[in-house]
Design a protein around this motif. Structure first.
Motif, PDB file in Angstrom:
ATOM      1  N   LEU A 124       0.812  -1.283  -0.008  1.00 52.45           N
ATOM      2  CA  LEU A 124       0.027  -0.055  -0.150  1.00 52.45           C
ATOM      3  C   LEU A 124       0.886   1.267   0.135  1.00 52.45           C
ATOM      4  N   ALA A 125       1.781   1.237   0.700  1.00 51.46           N
ATOM      5  CA  ALA A 125       2.994   2.444   0.859  1.00 51.46           C
ATOM      6  C   ALA A 125       3.556   2.740  -0.688  1.00 51.46           C
ATOM      7  N   VAL A 126       3.897   1.575  -1.303  1.00 51.00           N
ATOM      8  CA  VAL A 126       4.452   1.683  -2.585  1.00 51.00           C
ATOM      9  C   VAL A 126       3.370   2.172  -3.534  1.00 51.00           C
ATOM     10  N   ALA A 127       2.221   1.804  -3.417  1.00 48.05           N
ATOM     11  CA  ALA A 127       1.111   2.008  -4.438  1.00 48.05           C
ATOM     12  C   ALA A 127       0.956   3.821  -4.149  1.00 48.05           C
ATOM     13  N   LEU A 128       0.988   4.049  -2.900  1.00 54.32           N
ATOM     14  CA  LEU A 128       0.520   5.436  -2.802  1.00 54.32           C
ATOM     15  C   LEU A 128       1.940   6.465  -3.283  1.00 54.32           C
ATOM     16  N   HIS A 129       2.916   6.048  -3.054  1.00 53.56           N
ATOM     17  CA  HIS A 129       4.239   6.550  -3.903  1.00 53.56           C
ATOM     18  C   HIS A 129       4.084   6.429  -5.278  1.00 53.56           C
ATOM     19  N   MET A 130       3.576   5.418  -5.623  1.00 47.69           N
ATOM     20  CA  MET A 130       3.998   5.482  -7.477  1.00 47.69           C
ATOM     21  C   MET A 130       2.480   6.436  -7.869  1.00 47.69           C
ATOM     22  N   ALA A 131       1.529   6.499  -7.064  1.00 52.10           N
ATOM     23  CA  ALA A 131       0.303   7.066  -7.372  1.00 52.10           C
ATOM     24  C   ALA A 131       0.476   8.691  -7.463  1.00 52.10           C
ATOM     25  N   PHE A 132       1.173   9.027  -6.154  1.00 56.75           N
ATOM     26  CA  PHE A 132       0.884  10.431  -5.967  1.00 56.75           C
ATOM     27  C   PHE A 132       2.218  11.382  -5.796  1.00 56.75           C
ATOM     28  N   THR A 133       3.328  10.704  -6.212  1.00 61.77           N
ATOM     29  CA  THR A 133       4.695  11.478  -6.167  1.00 61.77           C
ATOM     30  C   THR A 133       5.137  11.150  -7.699  1.00 61.77           C
ATOM     31  N   SER A 134       5.964  12.104  -7.960  1.00 61.29           N
ATOM     32  CA  SER A 134       6.593  11.980  -9.282  1.00 61.29           C
ATOM     33  C   SER A 134       8.230  11.654  -9.248  1.00 61.29           C
ATOM     34  N   GLU A 136      10.281  13.429  -9.964  1.00 60.67           N
ATOM     35  CA  GLU A 136      11.267  14.537  -9.831  1.00 60.67           C
ATOM     36  C   GLU A 136      11.104  15.000  -7.975  1.00 60.67           C
ATOM     37  N   THR A 137      10.273  14.161  -7.160  1.00 55.91           N
ATOM     38  CA  THR A 137      10.246  14.351  -5.559  1.00 55.91           C
ATOM     39  C   THR A 137      11.453  13.944  -5.372  1.00 55.91           C
ATOM     40  N   ARG A 138      12.212  14.804  -4.487  1.00 55.99           N
ATOM     41  CA  ARG A 138      13.672  14.503  -3.789  1.00 55.99           C
ATOM     42  C   ARG A 138      13.234  14.663  -2.314  1.00 55.99           C
ATOM     43  N   LEU A 139      14.184  13.791  -1.732  1.00 54.50           N
ATOM     44  CA  LEU A 139      14.310  14.081  -0.156  1.00 54.50           C
ATOM     45  C   LEU A 139      15.691  14.319   0.138  1.00 54.50           C
ATOM     46  N   THR A 174      13.661   4.540  -3.235  1.00 52.13           N
ATOM     47  CA  THR A 174      14.591   5.197  -2.403  1.00 52.13           C
ATOM     48  C   THR A 174      15.730   5.986  -2.966  1.00 52.13           C
ATOM     49  N   LEU A 175      16.553   5.447  -4.215  1.00 51.90           N
ATOM     50  CA  LEU A 175      17.408   5.895  -4.924  1.00 51.90           C
ATOM     51  C   LEU A 175      17.036   7.186  -5.516  1.00 51.90           C
ATOM     52  N   VAL A 176      15.768   7.099  -6.069  1.00 50.90           N
ATOM     53  CA  VAL A 176      15.386   8.171  -7.174  1.00 50.90           C
ATOM     54  C   VAL A 176      15.096   9.367  -6.154  1.00 50.90           C
ATOM     55  N   MET A 177      14.492   9.289  -4.851  1.00 53.98           N
ATOM     56  CA  MET A 177      14.000  10.670  -4.224  1.00 53.98           C
ATOM     57  C   MET A 177      15.351  10.894  -3.620  1.00 53.98           C
ATOM     58  N   CYS A 178      16.598  10.204  -3.866  1.00 52.60           N
ATOM     59  CA  CYS A 178      18.027  10.654  -3.441  1.00 52.60           C
ATOM     60  C   CYS A 178      18.745  11.267  -4.610  1.00 52.60           C
ATOM     61  N   ASN A 179      17.963  11.772  -5.530  1.00 58.23           N
ATOM     62  CA  ASN A 179      18.769  12.399  -6.660  1.00 58.23           C
ATOM     63  C   ASN A 179      19.464  11.342  -7.646  1.00 58.23           C
ATOM     64  N   TYR A 180      18.990  10.220  -7.708  1.00 61.72           N
ATOM     65  CA  TYR A 180      19.753   9.435  -8.366  1.00 61.72           C
ATOM     66  C   TYR A 180      19.191   8.940  -9.669  1.00 61.72           C
ATOM     67  N   PRO A 181      19.849   8.875 -10.862  1.00 57.81           N
ATOM     68  CA  PRO A 181      19.244   8.436 -12.162  1.00 57.81           C
ATOM     69  C   PRO A 181      18.237   7.480 -12.073  1.00 57.81           C
ATOM     70  N   ILE A 182      16.886   7.466 -12.744  1.00 57.66           N
ATOM     71  CA  ILE A 182      16.059   6.420 -12.585  1.00 57.66           C
ATOM     72  C   ILE A 182      16.748   5.037 -13.347  1.00 57.66           C
ATOM     73  N   ARG A 183      17.216   5.386 -14.579  1.00 57.64           N
ATOM     74  CA  ARG A 183      17.807   4.070 -15.183  1.00 57.64           C
ATOM     75  C   ARG A 183      18.774   3.283 -14.612  1.00 57.64           C
ATOM     76  N   ARG A 184      19.749   4.316 -13.823  1.00 54.70           N
ATOM     77  CA  ARG A 184      20.831   3.448 -13.213  1.00 54.70           C
ATOM     78  C   ARG A 184      20.324   2.877 -11.861  1.00 54.70           C
ATOM     79  N   ALA A 185      19.278   3.372 -11.202  1.00 60.08           N
ATOM     80  CA  ALA A 185      18.450   2.794 -10.324  1.00 60.08           C
ATOM     81  C   ALA A 185      17.777   1.456 -10.389  1.00 60.08           C
ATOM     82  N   VAL A 186      17.171   1.631 -11.491  1.00 57.28           N
ATOM     83  CA  VAL A 186      16.514   0.358 -12.264  1.00 57.28           C
ATOM     84  C   VAL A 186      17.384  -0.934 -12.422  1.00 57.28           C
TER      85      VAL A 186
END
Length: 274
Positions: A124-134, A136-139, A174-186
């Motif tokens: 559920l936490a992952v679903a909410l994250h995927m649905a409501f954050t982009s 570009e969201t950064r922590l 986790t990595l994407v929200m820490c300003n890490y490139p999405i493709r390298r995170a995958v």
């Protein structure tokens, strides 16, 4: 416990479809095929009459086993595109492995309802994250460092082992929200998935050896029938997902998958409360 021919055929067809979805999603979103395989197996095993205390352990163990070949194929695809961060992988791997050990031990001693609850909450936490954050969201401006790095990697390993997922479900956001490139995170999460799946599978095999109420063709808490149905299809479809990850915008798929996860989570919560 036995299968009639109709149940066996339906079981095999749904598992093949789950393997196809798992492989594509593993390569495309980096969420790990287990996030699809576990709920499918959980509900299928309930339909064929597997006991409540056994079916979630069996779903998790079989999912971890199926992630091993899928991760290998996915890693090869991402390596060809230089999408695996070897430095980060080496830095996180020992902590992830420690978390997997802890998660496997905990999973072996708790009731199936606890594993179901863990899966439902995190899904559920992952679903909410995927649905409501982009994306570009950064922590933070960089991945966790020092003690926080160890804690983050260990937590990912622990929950991944208890949920039967490859780690991408938690590692990528986790990595994407820490300003890490999405493709390298995958790509990097695919490699971490192998580190999670191998010891996790061994742990679930050992924990389930000799226990009653398991379906035929089970090795500990791993269904060999499920593994044979899921693994080949997911291995073939993982490179397709990896190619799509470099070619399309996955935002709409993220939303659809978030809906699937939310429904799955709520269904599991309902089962726990009734």
């Amino acid at each position: 416990m036995s299968f009639d021919p109709l149940s066996l055929s339906l079981f095999a067809l749904v598992l093949l479809f789950a393997g196809l979805c798992a492989g594509v999603l593993a390569g495309l979103l980096g969420v790990g095929g287990g996030i699809v395989i576990v709920p499918v197996l959980f509900h299928l095993l309930g339909v064929i009459g597997v006991e409540e205390d056994v079916k979630m352990h069996l779903a998790v163990g079989t999912s971890l086993a199926s992630i091993i070949p899928t991760s290998i194929v996915s890693i090869r695809s991402h390596l060809k595109r230089d999408a695996v961060d070897r430095e980060l992988l080496q830095s996180w791997a020992p902590w992830v492995a420690c978390g997997v050990l802890l998660g496997t031990v905990l999973a072996g001693v708790v009731r199936g309802a606890v594993l179901t609850g863990v899966f439902a909450v995190v899904a559920l936490a992952v679903a909410l994250h995927m649905a409501f954050t982009s994306q570009e969201t950064r922590l933070s401006d960089h991945p966790p460092r020092g003690v926080l790095k160890g804690i983050t990697a260990a937590v990912i390993g622990t929950f991944s082992a208890m949920m039967g997922i490859g780690g991408g479900t938690l590692t990528v956001p986790t990595l994407v929200m820490c300003n890490y490139p999405i493709r390298r995170a995958v790509g990097t999460s695919a490699a971490l998935g192998l580190i999670i799946a191998v010891p996790g599978t061994i742990g679930f095999v050992v924990a389930g050896l000799g226990l009653p109420d398991r379906p035929p063709l089970s090795l500990g808490y791993v269904s060999l029938l499920g593994l044979l149905m899921i693994a080949p299809v997911s291995m073939l479809s993982a490179p397709l997902g990896a190619r799509l990850a470099h070619a399309i915008d996955p935002r709409n798929l993220r939303r659809a998958f978030a809906f699937f996860l939310a429904v799955t989570s709520l269904r599991m919560f309902y089962g726990l409360l009734t």
